[in-house]
Design an enzyme around this catalytic site. Structure first.
Site, PDB file in Angstrom:
ATOM      1  N   ASP A 204      -8.082   4.957   7.238  1.00 53.98           N
ATOM      2  CA  ASP A 204      -7.009   5.775   6.678  1.00 53.98           C
ATOM      3  C   ASP A 204      -6.772   7.049   7.484  1.00 53.98           C
ATOM      4  O   ASP A 204      -7.626   7.934   7.527  1.00 53.98           O
ATOM      5  CB  ASP A 204      -7.375   6.130   5.225  1.00 53.98           C
ATOM      6  CG  ASP A 204      -6.246   6.834   4.494  1.00 53.98           C
ATOM      7  OD1 ASP A 204      -5.137   6.930   5.050  1.00 53.98           O
ATOM      8  OD2 ASP A 204      -6.491   7.288   3.359  1.00 53.98           O
ATOM      9  N   GLY A 205      -5.607   7.106   8.112  1.00 47.49           N
ATOM     10  CA  GLY A 205      -5.180   8.331   8.793  1.00 47.49           C
ATOM     11  C   GLY A 205      -4.892   8.138  10.265  1.00 47.49           C
ATOM     12  O   GLY A 205      -5.745   7.680  11.022  1.00 47.49           O
ATOM     13  N   GLY A 206      -3.663   8.436  10.661  1.00 49.27           N
ATOM     14  CA  GLY A 206      -3.312   8.401  12.088  1.00 49.27           C
ATOM     15  C   GLY A 206      -3.255   7.015  12.708  1.00 49.27           C
ATOM     16  O   GLY A 206      -3.348   6.885  13.926  1.00 49.27           O
TER      17      GLY A 206
ATOM     18  N   MET B 118      -3.999  14.044  -4.592  1.00 52.42           N
ATOM     19  CA  MET B 118      -4.647  15.268  -4.077  1.00 52.42           C
ATOM     20  C   MET B 118      -4.553  16.380  -5.112  1.00 52.42           C
ATOM     21  O   MET B 118      -3.501  16.562  -5.730  1.00 52.42           O
ATOM     22  CB  MET B 118      -3.946  15.727  -2.802  1.00 52.42           C
ATOM     23  CG  MET B 118      -3.873  14.661  -1.732  1.00 52.42           C
ATOM     24  SD  MET B 118      -2.928  15.269  -0.330  1.00 52.42           S
ATOM     25  CE  MET B 118      -2.961  13.810   0.727  1.00 52.42           C
TER      26      MET B 118
ATOM     27  N   SER C 298       1.104   4.001   3.084  1.00 52.09           N
ATOM     28  CA  SER C 298       0.850   5.160   2.221  1.00 52.09           C
ATOM     29  C   SER C 298       2.174   5.772   1.799  1.00 52.09           C
ATOM     30  O   SER C 298       2.924   6.295   2.622  1.00 52.09           O
ATOM     31  CB  SER C 298       0.016   6.201   2.965  1.00 52.09           C
ATOM     32  OG  SER C 298       0.123   7.433   2.275  1.00 52.09           O
TER      33      SER C 298
ATOM     34  N   ASP D 255      -1.937   8.194  -2.580  1.00 52.97           N
ATOM     35  CA  ASP D 255      -2.811   9.330  -2.273  1.00 52.97           C
ATOM     36  C   ASP D 255      -2.695  10.428  -3.319  1.00 52.97           C
ATOM     37  O   ASP D 255      -1.658  11.070  -3.438  1.00 52.97           O
ATOM     38  CB  ASP D 255      -2.420   9.911  -0.906  1.00 52.97           C
ATOM     39  CG  ASP D 255      -2.848   8.999   0.234  1.00 52.97           C
ATOM     40  OD1 ASP D 255      -4.048   8.672   0.310  1.00 52.97           O
ATOM     41  OD2 ASP D 255      -1.982   8.605   1.033  1.00 52.97           O
TER      42      ASP D 255
ATOM     43  N   MET E 207     -12.103   7.663   6.423  1.00 58.98           N
ATOM     44  CA  MET E 207     -11.058   8.606   6.841  1.00 58.98           C
ATOM     45  C   MET E 207     -11.116   8.815   8.352  1.00 58.98           C
ATOM     46  O   MET E 207     -12.157   9.166   8.905  1.00 58.98           O
ATOM     47  CB  MET E 207     -11.237   9.953   6.144  1.00 58.98           C
ATOM     48  CG  MET E 207     -11.046   9.943   4.637  1.00 58.98           C
ATOM     49  SD  MET E 207      -9.494   9.217   4.097  1.00 58.98           S
ATOM     50  CE  MET E 207      -8.296  10.253   4.926  1.00 58.98           C
TER      51      MET E 207
ATOM     52  N   GLY F 212       1.013   5.580   6.965  1.00 58.51           N
ATOM     53  CA  GLY F 212       2.039   6.372   6.298  1.00 58.51           C
ATOM     54  C   GLY F 212       3.227   6.587   7.206  1.00 58.51           C
ATOM     55  O   GLY F 212       4.220   5.853   7.165  1.00 58.51           O
TER      56      GLY F 212
ATOM     57  N   HIS G 189      -6.218   6.263  -3.864  1.00 59.82           N
ATOM     58  CA  HIS G 189      -7.194   7.047  -3.113  1.00 59.82           C
ATOM     59  C   HIS G 189      -7.255   8.445  -3.730  1.00 59.82           C
ATOM     60  O   HIS G 189      -6.350   9.243  -3.544  1.00 59.82           O
ATOM     61  CB  HIS G 189      -6.722   7.093  -1.642  1.00 59.82           C
ATOM     62  CG  HIS G 189      -7.563   7.939  -0.746  1.00 59.82           C
ATOM     63  ND1 HIS G 189      -7.148   8.322   0.516  1.00 59.82           N
ATOM     64  CD2 HIS G 189      -8.803   8.477  -0.907  1.00 59.82           C
ATOM     65  CE1 HIS G 189      -8.081   9.052   1.080  1.00 59.82           C
ATOM     66  NE2 HIS G 189      -9.096   9.180   0.248  1.00 59.82           N
TER      67      HIS G 189
ATOM     68  N   MET H  63      -8.368  12.024  -3.860  1.00 56.14           N
ATOM     69  CA  MET H  63      -8.927  13.149  -3.098  1.00 56.14           C
ATOM     70  C   MET H  63      -9.010  14.323  -4.062  1.00 56.14           C
ATOM     71  O   MET H  63      -8.296  15.319  -3.940  1.00 56.14           O
ATOM     72  CB  MET H  63      -8.025  13.454  -1.896  1.00 56.14           C
ATOM     73  CG  MET H  63      -8.169  12.408  -0.797  1.00 56.14           C
ATOM     74  SD  MET H  63      -6.771  12.403   0.330  1.00 56.14           S
ATOM     75  CE  MET H  63      -5.665  11.318  -0.562  1.00 56.14           C
TER      76      MET H  63
ATOM     77  N   HIS I  96      -0.656   2.039  -0.914  1.00 57.65           N
ATOM     78  CA  HIS I  96      -1.743   3.027  -0.855  1.00 57.65           C
ATOM     79  C   HIS I  96      -1.237   4.334  -1.458  1.00 57.65           C
ATOM     80  O   HIS I  96      -0.274   4.923  -0.966  1.00 57.65           O
ATOM     81  CB  HIS I  96      -2.190   3.219   0.600  1.00 57.65           C
ATOM     82  CG  HIS I  96      -3.337   4.184   0.752  1.00 57.65           C
ATOM     83  ND1 HIS I  96      -4.653   3.816   0.592  1.00 57.65           N
ATOM     84  CD2 HIS I  96      -3.359   5.501   1.057  1.00 57.65           C
ATOM     85  CE1 HIS I  96      -5.441   4.861   0.794  1.00 57.65           C
ATOM     86  NE2 HIS I  96      -4.688   5.912   1.078  1.00 57.65           N
TER      87      HIS I  96
ATOM     88  N   GLY J 159      -5.869  15.234   3.281  1.00 57.53           N
ATOM     89  CA  GLY J 159      -5.030  16.314   2.759  1.00 57.53           C
ATOM     90  C   GLY J 159      -3.582  16.220   3.208  1.00 57.53           C
ATOM     91  O   GLY J 159      -2.687  16.676   2.515  1.00 57.53           O
ATOM     92  N   PHE J 160      -3.363  15.611   4.359  1.00 60.79           N
ATOM     93  CA  PHE J 160      -2.002  15.558   4.894  1.00 60.79           C
ATOM     94  C   PHE J 160      -1.746  14.243   5.624  1.00 60.79           C
ATOM     95  O   PHE J 160      -2.647  13.710   6.265  1.00 60.79           O
ATOM     96  CB  PHE J 160      -1.766  16.721   5.874  1.00 60.79           C
ATOM     97  CG  PHE J 160      -2.013  18.070   5.246  1.00 60.79           C
ATOM     98  CD1 PHE J 160      -1.013  18.704   4.510  1.00 60.79           C
ATOM     99  CD2 PHE J 160      -3.258  18.675   5.352  1.00 60.79           C
ATOM    100  CE1 PHE J 160      -1.250  19.935   3.895  1.00 60.79           C
ATOM    101  CE2 PHE J 160      -3.512  19.898   4.735  1.00 60.79           C
ATOM    102  CZ  PHE J 160      -2.510  20.525   4.009  1.00 60.79           C
ATOM    103  N   GLY J 161      -0.506  13.785   5.552  1.00 61.86           N
ATOM    104  CA  GLY J 161      -0.097  12.646   6.359  1.00 61.86           C
ATOM    105  C   GLY J 161       0.311  13.144   7.736  1.00 61.86           C
ATOM    106  O   GLY J 161       0.414  14.353   7.974  1.00 61.86           O
ATOM    107  N   GLY J 162       0.523  12.216   8.646  1.00 64.49           N
ATOM    108  CA  GLY J 162       1.079  12.575   9.949  1.00 64.49           C
ATOM    109  C   GLY J 162       0.130  13.252  10.918  1.00 64.49           C
ATOM    110  O   GLY J 162       0.578  13.877  11.883  1.00 64.49           O
TER     111      GLY J 162
END
Ligand code: DX5
Ligand code: ZN
Length: 215
Positions: A174-176, A36, A7, A34, A136, A196, A65, A67, A32, A141-144
């Site tokens: 997607d995410g974490g 938003m 990402s 993102d 998800m 990401g 993606h 959002m 990827h 809304g946020f990376g990390g």
């Protein structure tokens, strides 16, 4: 082997050219991207203009993606920008089937993204029409952010739903995603890993991508 989709949200925006060159050299499969809007999610990232920049910087698949609210309004702009895959959120689409038809008629692959609280059972009547589910594993809304453990169960359930009807829909998580939890995610049935921070904040991003790919 899993498809690896770094990402770019976590990349160094002052050095996008070298970040893209790094990914091009690596065995990452997809970019990827993102998008938003500050309405569907509490953050604003970038739109078609930057997708077009990434498109010019790579021949890899651009996995966009969205959002955003009212994604149908922008589908054509993302096609023009060079998106190969366009995913919309189920929570943002009261007329999801129409959105999917629009994306496909524009010549892109169609994905549906689902928030952590949204049951995968809601995808039952759209699964045969799509190419990808973006599951998800954090609130968008946020990376990390940290992986939400109960989403593992949703991957398994979705895998069963897809296999039961011999469909060819890919499951993207997607995410974490980290090197530590990626194996569990793949074993649960994921085809695509978005990463990401795990990639871009690694001491050696190319080696990190190779390690994720080997799982
Ligand atoms: C979250 C985005 C993710 C995010 C992933 O809203 O959809 O794609 O960039 O970032 P990491 O891998 O750092 O959680
Ligand atoms: Zn994403």
């Amino acid at each position: 082997m899993p498809i690896i989709a770094p990402s770019l949200l976590a990349s160094d925006f002052l050095n996008l050219q070298s970040e893209c060159n790094m990914l091009n050299k690596s065995n990452a499969d997809w970019f990827h991207l993102d998008v938003m809007d500050g309405r569907f999610v509490p953050n604003i990232s970038y739109g078609p203009m930057l997708v077009e920049v990434f498109r010019k910087a790579t021949t890899k698949i651009c996995d966009v993606h969205l959002m955003i609210e009212d994604p149908g309004k922008y589908a054509e702009a993302f096609k023009k920008a060079g998106a190969d895959i366009l995913s919309v959120h189920i929570e943002a689409c009261p007329h999801l089937h129409r959105n999917i038809q629009q994306i496909k008629s524009l010549g892109m692959q169609a994905g549906v993204a689902v928030n952590p609280h949204t049951p995968v059972e809601l995808l039952k009547d759209i699964l045969a029409d799509i190419d990808l589910v973006c599951l998800m594993s954090v609130n968008p809304g946020f990376g990390g952010q940290s992986f939400i453990p109960h989403t593992l169960h949703k991957i398994k359930l979705l895998r069963e739903m897809i296999d039961e009807h011999s469909l060819h829909v890919k499951i993207e998580v997607d995410g974490g995603v980290t090197l530590e939890n990626a194996k569990l995610i793949i074993d649960a049935g994921a085809d695509v890993l978005v990463a990401g921070n795990t990639v871009f904040k690694a001491a050696d991003p190319i080696a990190m991508i190779a390690a994720l790919k080997k799982l």
